[in-house]
Design a protein around this motif. Structure first.
Motif, PDB file in Angstrom:
ATOM      1  N   MET A 125       0.315  -1.445   0.053  1.00 31.31           N
ATOM      2  CA  MET A 125       0.423   0.297  -0.167  1.00 31.31           C
ATOM      3  C   MET A 125       0.636   1.557   0.015  1.00 31.31           C
ATOM      4  SD  MET A 125      -2.783   1.575   2.970  1.00 31.31           S
ATOM      5  CE  MET A 125      -4.013   0.325   2.341  1.00 31.31           C
ATOM      6  N   GLN A 126       0.777   2.587  -0.564  1.00 29.40           N
ATOM      7  CA  GLN A 126       1.214   3.816  -0.914  1.00 29.40           C
ATOM      8  C   GLN A 126       0.677   4.070   0.136  1.00 29.40           C
ATOM      9  OE1 GLN A 126       1.200   5.125  -4.924  1.00 29.40           O
ATOM     10  NE2 GLN A 126       3.086   4.847  -4.954  1.00 29.40           N
ATOM     11  N   VAL A 127       1.835   5.221   0.594  1.00 32.02           N
ATOM     12  CA  VAL A 127       0.741   6.253   1.812  1.00 32.02           C
ATOM     13  C   VAL A 127       1.945   7.489   1.622  1.00 32.02           C
ATOM     14  CG1 VAL A 127       1.510   6.480   4.561  1.00 32.02           C
ATOM     15  CG2 VAL A 127       1.294   4.143   3.807  1.00 32.02           C
ATOM     16  N   ALA A 128       0.114   8.539   2.105  1.00 34.12           N
ATOM     17  CA  ALA A 128       0.489   9.920   1.884  1.00 34.12           C
ATOM     18  C   ALA A 128       1.056  10.877   2.805  1.00 34.12           C
ATOM     19  CB  ALA A 128       0.073  10.398   0.758  1.00 34.12           C
ATOM     20  N   LEU A 129       1.991  11.322   3.257  1.00 34.74           N
ATOM     21  CA  LEU A 129       1.172  12.983   4.160  1.00 34.74           C
ATOM     22  C   LEU A 129       1.457  13.463   3.766  1.00 34.74           C
ATOM     23  CD1 LEU A 129       4.800  12.597   6.916  1.00 34.74           C
ATOM     24  CD2 LEU A 129       3.276  14.541   5.926  1.00 34.74           C
ATOM     25  N   VAL A 130       0.423  14.273   5.094  1.00 34.77           N
ATOM     26  CA  VAL A 130      -0.147  15.536   4.498  1.00 34.77           C
ATOM     27  C   VAL A 130       0.077  16.169   5.965  1.00 34.77           C
ATOM     28  CG1 VAL A 130      -2.899  16.710   4.054  1.00 34.77           C
ATOM     29  CG2 VAL A 130      -1.912  14.419   3.200  1.00 34.77           C
ATOM     30  N   THR A 131       0.819  17.775   5.642  1.00 34.40           N
ATOM     31  CA  THR A 131       0.899  18.455   7.154  1.00 34.40           C
ATOM     32  C   THR A 131      -0.560  18.916   7.483  1.00 34.40           C
ATOM     33  OG1 THR A 131       1.637  20.055   5.637  1.00 34.40           O
ATOM     34  CG2 THR A 131       3.811  18.006   6.674  1.00 34.40           C
ATOM     35  N   GLY A 132      -0.557  19.221   8.162  1.00 29.39           N
ATOM     36  CA  GLY A 132      -2.201  20.076   8.182  1.00 29.39           C
ATOM     37  C   GLY A 132      -3.120  20.112   8.040  1.00 29.39           C
ATOM     38  N   GLY A 133      -3.185  18.344   8.606  1.00 25.25           N
ATOM     39  CA  GLY A 133      -4.762  17.694   8.484  1.00 25.25           C
ATOM     40  C   GLY A 133      -6.275  17.431   9.493  1.00 25.25           C
ATOM     41  N   SER A 134      -5.521  18.932  10.788  1.00 24.37           N
ATOM     42  CA  SER A 134      -6.639  18.644  11.297  1.00 24.37           C
ATOM     43  C   SER A 134      -8.204  18.971  10.731  1.00 24.37           C
ATOM     44  CB  SER A 134      -5.687  19.611  12.576  1.00 24.37           C
ATOM     45  OG  SER A 134      -5.595  20.964  12.567  1.00 24.37           O
ATOM     46  N   SER A 135      -7.435  19.927   9.847  1.00 20.33           N
ATOM     47  CA  SER A 135      -8.994  20.772   9.147  1.00 20.33           C
ATOM     48  C   SER A 135      -8.956  21.362   8.091  1.00 20.33           C
ATOM     49  CB  SER A 135      -9.514  22.486  10.405  1.00 20.33           C
ATOM     50  OG  SER A 135      -8.208  22.922  10.301  1.00 20.33           O
ATOM     51  N   GLY A 136      -9.610  21.832   7.278  1.00 21.17           N
ATOM     52  CA  GLY A 136     -10.045  22.172   6.217  1.00 21.17           C
ATOM     53  C   GLY A 136      -8.973  21.617   4.866  1.00 21.17           C
ATOM     54  N   ILE A 137      -8.723  22.226   4.246  1.00 21.56           N
ATOM     55  CA  ILE A 137      -7.984  21.917   3.329  1.00 21.56           C
ATOM     56  C   ILE A 137      -7.171  20.405   3.636  1.00 21.56           C
ATOM     57  CG2 ILE A 137      -6.637  22.029   1.052  1.00 21.56           C
ATOM     58  CD1 ILE A 137      -6.723  25.011   0.948  1.00 21.56           C
ATOM     59  N   GLY A 138      -6.270  20.126   4.402  1.00 21.45           N
ATOM     60  CA  GLY A 138      -6.269  19.356   4.938  1.00 21.45           C
ATOM     61  C   GLY A 138      -6.241  17.723   5.404  1.00 21.45           C
ATOM     62  N   ARG A 139      -7.557  18.132   5.946  1.00 20.12           N
ATOM     63  CA  ARG A 139      -8.322  17.739   6.204  1.00 20.12           C
ATOM     64  C   ARG A 139      -9.256  17.039   4.824  1.00 20.12           C
ATOM     65  NH1 ARG A 139     -12.592  18.613  11.184  1.00 20.12           N
ATOM     66  NH2 ARG A 139     -10.973  17.674  12.096  1.00 20.12           N
ATOM     67  N   GLY A 140      -9.839  17.367   4.120  1.00 22.51           N
ATOM     68  CA  GLY A 140     -10.258  17.928   2.986  1.00 22.51           C
ATOM     69  C   GLY A 140      -9.467  16.579   1.717  1.00 22.51           C
ATOM     70  N   THR A 141      -8.511  17.045   1.936  1.00 24.24           N
ATOM     71  CA  THR A 141      -6.817  16.109   1.360  1.00 24.24           C
ATOM     72  C   THR A 141      -6.696  14.644   1.106  1.00 24.24           C
ATOM     73  OG1 THR A 141      -6.266  18.449   0.728  1.00 24.24           O
ATOM     74  CG2 THR A 141      -4.958  16.801   0.344  1.00 24.24           C
ATOM     75  N   ALA A 142      -6.347  15.210   2.935  1.00 21.74           N
ATOM     76  CA  ALA A 142      -7.016  13.152   3.550  1.00 21.74           C
ATOM     77  C   ALA A 142      -7.797  12.546   3.456  1.00 21.74           C
ATOM     78  CB  ALA A 142      -6.108  13.434   4.829  1.00 21.74           C
ATOM     79  N   TYR A 143      -8.984  12.663   3.777  1.00 17.95           N
ATOM     80  CA  TYR A 143     -10.041  12.201   2.912  1.00 17.95           C
ATOM     81  C   TYR A 143     -10.202  11.436   1.419  1.00 17.95           C
ATOM     82  CZ  TYR A 143     -15.028  10.717   3.863  1.00 17.95           C
ATOM     83  OH  TYR A 143     -15.996  10.212   3.543  1.00 17.95           O
TER      84      TYR A 143
END
Length: 252
Positions: A1-19
Motif C-alpha cells: 500500500m502507498q502512503v501519503a503524508l499531509v501536513t496540517g490535516g486537522s481541519s480545512g484543506i488538509g482534512r479534505g485532502t487526507a480524506y
C-alpha cells in the motif's frame, strides 16, 4: 500500500485532502500543530469509511525537530502499513496573516517565513529519503501569489507563497532524475478555519468574495482536496513544475 503524508490535516484543506487520498485506497499520515482533537477527528472519519490513517504532531516552524519527526514517520510506516516509503508528500500546513504593508512587523514576517517557506523547504529535504522514486510532492500555495489576486494586507503572506511557487519549479527539476513530480496548487478563497475562524466571525465577506468568483461561490476544502489528490495520482504522472490555480475563476 502507498502512503501519503499531509501536513496540517486537522481541519480545512488538509482534512479534505487526507480524506480524499484515503478514499483512493492510500494510507495517510497527517500532522497537527495545536489542534490534536481535530486531527483525531480526521483519523476517525477516514477509519469510519474503511481507510487507515495516523496523526502525528509537528511544529512546522521549528526545523530542528524535523529529524525526530522523520523517525516518527518511519515508525508509523512500519507499524501501521509495513512499508518503508512515502508515495506522496503534501505540504499544506500554514496560517494566514493580514497586515497592511505600512504596519507589517518583522516578528510576523519571520513567523510567516518559518512556517510557510522555510518549514516546507527543509521538511521536504528531511523526508526526501523516504519518498519513493516516481512519487509526488504537492505544495499548497495561494492565489494571492498569482497575477489574478493582489488584495491589500497579504503582502507578507503572498511573498512566502510566491517563494513556495519558485521552490516548486526548482525541486521539480532537481528531483526529476528520480521521477518525482513536484507541483503546487494555489487555492482561492476557501471556507476553512484559518484566520481565527474568520468566515464564522465575519460571514458578510463570503458574498463579497463569491461575487468576485466566476462560479459564484467560495470554495470548500473538498474542492481543493480533490485537485491535490489528482496531482498525486498516476493520472497526472506527466505533470510536473506546474502552479495550478484552483479558485473557481477568481477575478474573471
Amino acid at each position: 500500500m502507498q502512503v501519503a503524508l499531509v501536513t496540517g490535516g486537522s481541519s480545512g484543506i488538509g482534512r479534505g485532502t487526507a480524506y480524499r487520498i484515503a478514499a483512493r485506497g492510500m494510507g495517510v499520515i497527517l500532522t497537527y500543530g495545536g489542534n490534536e482533537q481535530g486531527a483525531l477527528d480526521t483519523v476517525s472519519a477516514i477509519e469510519k469509511d474503511g481507510g487507515t490513517a495516523v496523526a502525528l504532531p509537528l511544529d512546522l516552524g521549528r526545523s530542528e525537530t524535523f529529524p525526530a519527526f522523520r523517525d516518527a514517520v518511519v515508525r508509523a510506516l512500519r507499524e501501521t502499513w509495513q512499508v518503508e516509503t512515502l508515495g506522496a508528500l503534501v505540504n499544506n500546513a500554514g496560517f494566514p496573516q493580514t497586515e497592511a504593508f505600512g504596519e507589517a512587523t518583522e516578528e510576523v514576517f519571520d513567523r510567516l517565513y518559518a512556517v510557510l517557506l522555510k518549514g516546507p523547504y527543509f521538511l521536504t529535504q528531511t523526508l526526501l529519503p523516504l519518498i519513493e522514486d516516481h512519487g509526488a510532492i504537492v505544495n499548497v500555495s495561494s492565489n494571492s501569489s498569482m497575477h489574478t489576486n493582489a488584495e491589500p494586507g497579504y503582502s507578507g503572506y503572498a511573498t512566502m507563497k510566491g517563494g513556495l511557487n519558485v521552490m516548486t519549479r526548482f525541486l521539480a527539476k532537481e528531483l526529476s532524475p528520480r521521477g518525482i513530480r513536484v507541483n503546487a496548487v494555489a487555492p482561492g478563497s476557501t471556507l476553512t478555519r484559518l484566520g481565527g475562524d474568520a468566515f464564522d466571525k465575519y460571514p458578510e465577506v463570503i458574498p463579497v468574495l463569491a461575487a468576485k468568483t466566476a462560479f459564484g461561490r467560495v470554495g470548500d476544502p473538498d474542492d481543493i482536496g480533490q485537485v491535490i489528490t489528482a496531482l498525486i495520482s498516476d493520472e497526472t504522472r506527466w505533470v510536473t513544475a506546474q502552479i495550478l490555480e484552483a479558485s473557481g475563476g477568481y477575478g474573471l
